[in-house]
Design a protein around this motif. Structure first.
Motif, PDB file in Angstrom:
ATOM      1  N   ILE A   1       0.869  -1.182   0.000  1.00 52.79           N
ATOM      2  CA  ILE A   1       0.000   0.000   0.000  1.00 52.79           C
ATOM      3  C   ILE A   1       0.906   1.232   0.000  1.00 52.79           C
ATOM      4  CG2 ILE A   1      -1.769   1.270   1.278  1.00 52.79           C
ATOM      5  CD1 ILE A   1      -2.662  -1.404   2.481  1.00 52.79           C
ATOM      6  N   ARG A   2       0.672   2.134  -0.918  1.00 51.85           N
ATOM      7  CA  ARG A   2       1.549   3.295  -1.069  1.00 51.85           C
ATOM      8  C   ARG A   2       1.461   4.215   0.150  1.00 51.85           C
ATOM      9  NH1 ARG A   2      -0.480   6.429  -5.797  1.00 51.85           N
ATOM     10  NH2 ARG A   2      -2.468   5.747  -4.911  1.00 51.85           N
ATOM     11  N   LEU A   3       2.598   4.673   0.597  1.00 48.28           N
ATOM     12  CA  LEU A   3       2.657   5.704   1.628  1.00 48.28           C
ATOM     13  C   LEU A   3       2.890   7.026   0.917  1.00 48.28           C
ATOM     14  CD1 LEU A   3       2.592   6.242   4.687  1.00 48.28           C
ATOM     15  CD2 LEU A   3       5.089   6.044   4.675  1.00 48.28           C
ATOM     16  N   LEU A   4       1.891   7.888   0.891  1.00 46.96           N
ATOM     17  CA  LEU A   4       1.934   9.110   0.093  1.00 46.96           C
ATOM     18  C   LEU A   4       2.622  10.253   0.816  1.00 46.96           C
ATOM     19  CD1 LEU A   4      -1.719   9.002  -1.301  1.00 46.96           C
ATOM     20  CD2 LEU A   4       0.359   8.044  -2.313  1.00 46.96           C
TER      21      LEU A   4
ATOM     22  N   VAL B   1      -3.702   7.697   7.969  1.00 46.99           N
ATOM     23  CA  VAL B   1      -5.023   7.812   7.359  1.00 46.99           C
ATOM     24  C   VAL B   1      -4.894   7.636   5.849  1.00 46.99           C
ATOM     25  CG1 VAL B   1      -5.842   9.332   9.197  1.00 46.99           C
ATOM     26  CG2 VAL B   1      -4.856  10.326   7.120  1.00 46.99           C
ATOM     27  N   ASN B   2      -6.020   7.312   5.219  1.00 45.05           N
ATOM     28  CA  ASN B   2      -5.991   7.177   3.760  1.00 45.05           C
ATOM     29  C   ASN B   2      -6.335   8.511   3.091  1.00 45.05           C
ATOM     30  OD1 ASN B   2      -8.748   7.344   4.166  1.00 45.05           O
ATOM     31  ND2 ASN B   2      -9.258   5.609   2.855  1.00 45.05           N
TER      32      ASN B   2
ATOM     33  N   ILE C   1       0.293  10.660  11.534  1.00 40.91           N
ATOM     34  CA  ILE C   1       1.730  10.658  11.222  1.00 40.91           C
ATOM     35  C   ILE C   1       1.997  10.313   9.762  1.00 40.91           C
ATOM     36  CG2 ILE C   1       2.288  10.008  13.601  1.00 40.91           C
ATOM     37  CD1 ILE C   1       2.885   7.166  12.473  1.00 40.91           C
ATOM     38  N   GLY C   2       0.958   9.916   9.013  1.00 41.93           N
ATOM     39  CA  GLY C   2       1.173   9.545   7.629  1.00 41.93           C
ATOM     40  C   GLY C   2      -0.121   9.464   6.849  1.00 41.93           C
ATOM     41  N   VAL C   3       0.004   9.493   5.519  1.00 42.78           N
ATOM     42  CA  VAL C   3      -1.140   9.369   4.612  1.00 42.78           C
ATOM     43  C   VAL C   3      -0.833   8.226   3.642  1.00 42.78           C
ATOM     44  CG1 VAL C   3      -2.576  10.483   2.877  1.00 42.78           C
ATOM     45  CG2 VAL C   3      -1.665  11.819   4.785  1.00 42.78           C
ATOM     46  N   ALA C   4      -1.748   7.252   3.579  1.00 40.65           N
ATOM     47  CA  ALA C   4      -1.561   6.083   2.711  1.00 40.65           C
ATOM     48  C   ALA C   4      -2.545   6.133   1.553  1.00 40.65           C
ATOM     49  CB  ALA C   4      -1.752   4.798   3.510  1.00 40.65           C
ATOM     50  N   GLY C   5      -2.242   5.380   0.527  1.00 43.19           N
ATOM     51  CA  GLY C   5      -3.148   5.270  -0.603  1.00 43.19           C
ATOM     52  C   GLY C   5      -4.452   4.612  -0.190  1.00 43.19           C
ATOM     53  N   SER C   6      -5.515   4.910  -0.911  1.00 46.31           N
ATOM     54  CA  SER C   6      -6.837   4.358  -0.582  1.00 46.31           C
ATOM     55  C   SER C   6      -6.946   2.921  -1.055  1.00 46.31           C
ATOM     56  CB  SER C   6      -7.932   5.212  -1.227  1.00 46.31           C
ATOM     57  OG  SER C   6      -7.907   6.526  -0.704  1.00 46.31           O
ATOM     58  N   THR C   7      -7.504   2.070  -0.209  1.00 47.67           N
ATOM     59  CA  THR C   7      -7.669   0.648  -0.534  1.00 47.67           C
ATOM     60  C   THR C   7      -9.068   0.201  -0.148  1.00 47.67           C
ATOM     61  OG1 THR C   7      -6.912  -0.118   1.640  1.00 47.67           O
ATOM     62  CG2 THR C   7      -5.235   0.211  -0.048  1.00 47.67           C
ATOM     63  N   LYS C   8      -9.528  -0.852  -0.801  1.00 47.45           N
ATOM     64  CA  LYS C   8     -10.763  -1.507  -0.396  1.00 47.45           C
ATOM     65  C   LYS C   8     -10.525  -2.202   0.951  1.00 47.45           C
ATOM     66  CE  LYS C   8     -13.355  -0.765  -4.119  1.00 47.45           C
ATOM     67  NZ  LYS C   8     -14.690  -0.167  -4.121  1.00 47.45           N
TER      68      LYS C   8
END
Length: 883
Positions: free
Chosen positions: A580-583, A640-641, A679-686
């Motif tokens: 999962i991408r960490l943006l 968070v996403n 502390i971070g923003v991740a890519g959105s996933t199902k």
């Protein structure tokens, strides 16, 4: 009876004289009747079968309704009859059940049930997972079920001081104990607590809620030593605001459902409005709704009902096409028997007597087709249940032939025979005897094609077959496109080469600090396995159907406003393992897990202290208000996403920003939550399934509880299962591994219903198309034979072969086009009922309609080819020869 027997014997002789016609007709009817019998057998087992209890029509399930939901602080539904919310539900608290049992006078028995709950079973070989139904002591007496060994649970088993006992289900007794009759009195351990086996339930009692199987039955008082999740709370049996049990009641003889409902509503209303702590207001108008348990306990019916009804509609169309097909064959055959029928009529046979004779032949065909259809149905049921079953979990419903299935098959066979035989029988007896008795039968006007009619009955039947097959094919096409659309969804992470499995140390008595150490040790061991690229864990596996959510307060909104946010607790390296991408920001570190564990521990300690302070007489101090309560511990770090970041913060950076829980409507008696810090923003996933839109999601460090491990591998993930089981067994005692599957298998399970509907509807659609084209081929072949002299005259007068071919093919294309027009028109109305089953495609999708129309055109041309070649090869001299 003598005439009937004569008709039967004559029908058998006539059918034996036409083996080709008989074989094709029986096989066609067998396919239609067999498919319908197979689907009806499944519908009977899932939707119509009565509960395996005594006098099930007098067993009622309780539900409640109110204008506003009661003020419970905890509500749990185990899926027996729906979830709470919107002023309806069917879960109640144990204290309310006790009041109902003491005060209600219209029931001969009342019982409460919950579950099944998953527990670790040890003391009978290797530790394994089991499913226990939690029931009150009067459960077996109320539902009317006895044991095959030992005794049932009784009211004395509900006492807190009673020793923990269980009753085994018959299938579990056979599977886990080999049917050992000395099992009664044996001690086994559930989640480390000792339970004594006191009985084995009746083998006919497979389940109560349809499709929900259980391994054993536990008394309500035993739920606390089991320490199952939130059910280990000490006040679970006494808290009137903790609603988690389903209530069943058996009506006394002579008491109607309406009378019982009025009595139960009076007790419920009094407790809600005037209890020690009122949970509703007068304006809420709380009431009880009683429903027969057969209808009120949904179980797993809901997940299969739409599938079965769609399939029933499809096979119903197939049966109609089969009837039309055989009716067309019978028409052609009756035309060839015109002289025989004319002679019999000339000798004095009544027209109704002849019609009855021909109908007897039709019914004989359908009965023989029905007999063969039973064999097809037997195979079809096993094939469909194999598709519906999930992995090593068998089909949860017992499918056994009974009088309903037998009555359906007999009725379908007789009605089918009458349906396809009536029109040919009446047509064949309406003969003009003078031309029919002439020697040159080819000059006789066809009884099937009256003069002056361009579209005769055979053509109408072909049009009907094509129209019905179009409807089935379009429905199948929409379902196939839905499955394809779901498979093509990008879930936001790499689903290939991932092995997932679950363990739950809490069920084996592990403490929170021990669990954290265990998970770190297991993660290191799994990562060291040759072929494992990386390993991590989470509270639930992605795309496994499980979902955990919480409410958060959006920044800049009123304090009580909230947004439901999906939440997933994860271990170190989860995002990288799942790819999962960490943006933005950073991943979790060891200090984040330590901080989250400290905060969780502090909150738990403060909550326990608050509960003790709330005990009457423990303290005279009033509980602090929500506005003055102080948070315990520091904010929990979260990732968070994208969806949450955009919804809460717009274009601003969310890094370092706080997230708080909304304030409640009433002052809180416990500590205030410290909230979260991004502390971070991740890519959105199902998250839980593919159909659901991606909602705001928050990842937090996992500090305890059960976990599902994810292992990304370089090769086939399933090859590592033995190694994984060995590592877990050496890491700790009584730690069974469950839910072992690859990530792609999880997705396949999510799409199982869509896959089954797509496959079976496609099969039935193609079967319908084949039957329709066989009908078209049969009609054209008959017309070529009947019009041989006409074709000979045309060719003798100079008609070319391509003109003859155009004559035959044009006739077929005309019938197919007419059927397509009617079929597409019918599909416009029918496909709207599939809206809830579709994804990414509209019910009136032009691409699907066009593709089906093209397929029909190609197959129709192929069906016309052989009759057209026969017509082109007619020798004019032979065709014009006088017979």
């Amino acid at each position: 009876m003598e005439k009937l027997w004569q008709d039967v014997r004559y029908s058998l002789r006539m059918l034996a004289k036409s083996p080709g016609f008989t074989a094709v007709a029986i096989l066609t009817l067998a396919l239609g009747i067999g498919a319908n019998t197979a689907i009806f057998s499944l519908i009977d087992a899932v939707m119509l079968r009565s509960l395996p209890v005594q006098d099930p029509q007098r067993l009622a399930v309780f539900a409640w309704k109110a204008h506003t939901s009661p003020k419970y602080h905890s509500y749990s539904s185990f899926g027996d009859c729906g979830r709470g919310g919107n002023g309806t539900g069917c879960s109640f608290s144990v204290p309310l059940f006790d009041d109902m049992r003491k005060q209600a006078t219209v029931f001969s028995g009342l019982t409460a049930i919950a579950g099944p709950v998953q527990v670790v079973v040890s003391g009978n070989g290797a530790a394994s997972m089991g499913r226990g139904e939690v029931v009150s002591g009067d459960f077996f007496a109320t539902v009317g079920v006895d044991t095959v060994l030992g005794r049932t649970l009784g009211p004395s088993d509900d006492q807190p001081s009673a020793p923990p006992v269980i009753v085994l289900s018959y299938p579990y007794w056979q599977k886990a104990f080999g049917g050992d009759r000395s099992v009664v009195g044996r001690v086994i351990h559930l989640n480390g607590a000792a339970f004594t086996v006191v009985g084995v339930a009746d083998p006919h009692f497979t389940n109560l809620a349809p499709g929900k199987t259980q391994d054993f039955f536990l008394s309500l008082s035993s739920i606390i030593p089991l320490k199952v999740g939130w059910l280990q709370r000490p006040d679970v049996m006494s808290d009137a605001q903790n609603w988690w049990v389903v209530i069943l009641g058996r009506l006394k003889s002579g008491v109607s459902m309406r009378q019982a409902q009025a009595d139960a509503t009076s007790i419920f209303r009094n407790q809600m409005l005037h209890g020690a702590k009122p949970l509703s207001k007068e304006a809420d108008d709380p009431a009880i709704v009683l429903t027969a348990a057969q209808d009120g306990l949904s179980g797993r019916r809901g997940s299969l009902s739409s599938l079965l009804y769609v399939l029933m509609a499809a096979v119903g169309f197939v049966l109609l096409i089969a009837c039309a097909n055989v009716a067309g064959l019978t028409l052609a055959r009756s035309a060839a028997r015109q002289k025989e029928i004319a002679v019999r009529l000339a000798l004095g046979a009544g027209r109704m007597r002849m019609a009855r004779q021909l109908l007897t032949e039709s019914v004989m065909l359908s009965v023989l087709g029905g007999a063969l259809g039973v064999l097809i149905a037997f195979w079809g049921v096993h094939a469909i249940t194999a598709l519906v079953s999930r992995g090593d979990q068998p089909f949860p419903f017992v499918i056994t032939p009974d009088w309903r299935v037998l009555a359906f098959t007999i009725s379908a066979s007789v009605l089918t025979g009458i349906l396809f035989g009536l029109a040919p029988a009446l047509r064949s007896t309406r003969l003009d005897l003078t031309p029919a008795l002439k020697e040159n039968i080819s000059a006789v006007p066809d009884a099937v094609t009256p003069a002056g009619r361009r579209l005769h009955l055979g053509g109408v039947l072909v049009i009907a077959q094509v129209a019905l097959s179009i409807v089935v094919l379009i429905g199948a096409g929409l379902l196939v496109r839905t499955l394809q659309n779901l498979r093509n969804i990008d879930p936001g992470f790499d689903t290939q080469n991932i092995l997932t499995f679950g363990i739950d140390p809490t069920l084996s008595g592990y403490k929170e600090t021990e669990i954290q150490s265990l998970y770190r040790d297991l993660q290191d061991r799994f990562a060291a396995i040759p072929g494992v690229v990386s390993a991590s864990y989470s509270s639930d596996s992605l795309l496994s159907g499980s979902l955990w959510s919480t409410d958060l307060h959006p920044p800049g909104q009123p304090p009580k406003s909230s947004v439901e946010v999906d939440e997933l607790a994860v271990g170190p390296g989860f995002l990288s393992t799942m790819r999962i991408r960490l943006l933005a920001g950073r991943p979790f570190t060891a200090s984040d897990f330590a901080s989250a564990a400290a905060t969780d521990a502090a909150e738990k300690a403060a909550e326990e202290a608050s509960k003790k302070a709330a005990v009457p007489g423990a303290s005279s101090a009033a509980p602090p208000a929500a506005s003055t309560a102080k948070p315990v511990g520091g904010p929990i770090p979260v990732i968070v996403n994208e969806v949450l970041a955009r919804r809460f913060f717009g274009k601003e950076s969310p890094l370092g920003r706080p997230l708080d829980e909304p304030e409640g409507d009433e002052p809180s008696t416990g500590p205030k939550s410290p909230g979260y810090q991004i502390i971070g923003v991740a890519g959105s996933t199902k998250y839980d399934n593919l159909r659901r839109a991606i909602d705001p999601t928050m990842y937090r460090p996992q500090t305890g509880g059960g976990a599902h491990f994810e292992l990304r591998t370089a090769g086939a993930p399933t090859s590592l299962v033995p190694t994984v089981r060995d590592i877990v067994s050496h890491a700790g005692d009584n730690l069974p591994v469950f839910d072992v599957a690859t990530q792609t298998e999880h997705i396949d399970q999510l799409l199982s219903q869509e896959r089954i509907m797509a496959r079976l509807s496609s099969f039935f659609g193609l079967l319908a198309l084949v039957l329709a084209c066989i009908g078209l081929y049969g009609l054209l072949s008959y017309e070529v034979t009947r019009r041989t002299r006409e074709i000979g005259v045309r060719m003798a007068l100079g008609a070319e072969r391509r003109e003859v071919m155009r004559l035959v093919v044009g006739r077929g294309i005309f019938l197919a086009a007419a059927g397509a027009v009617f079929g597409i028109g019918a599909a416009f109305g029918v496909t709207r009922y599939l809206t809830s089953l579709l994804y990414g495609v509209r019910p009136l999708d032009p691409l699907t309609f066009a593709a089906v129309a093209i397929l029909l055109f190609v197959v129709a041309v192929a069906a016309c080819a052989i009759p057209a070649r026969r017509a082109m090869s007619v020798d004019p001299m032979v065709a014009l020869r006088y017979e």
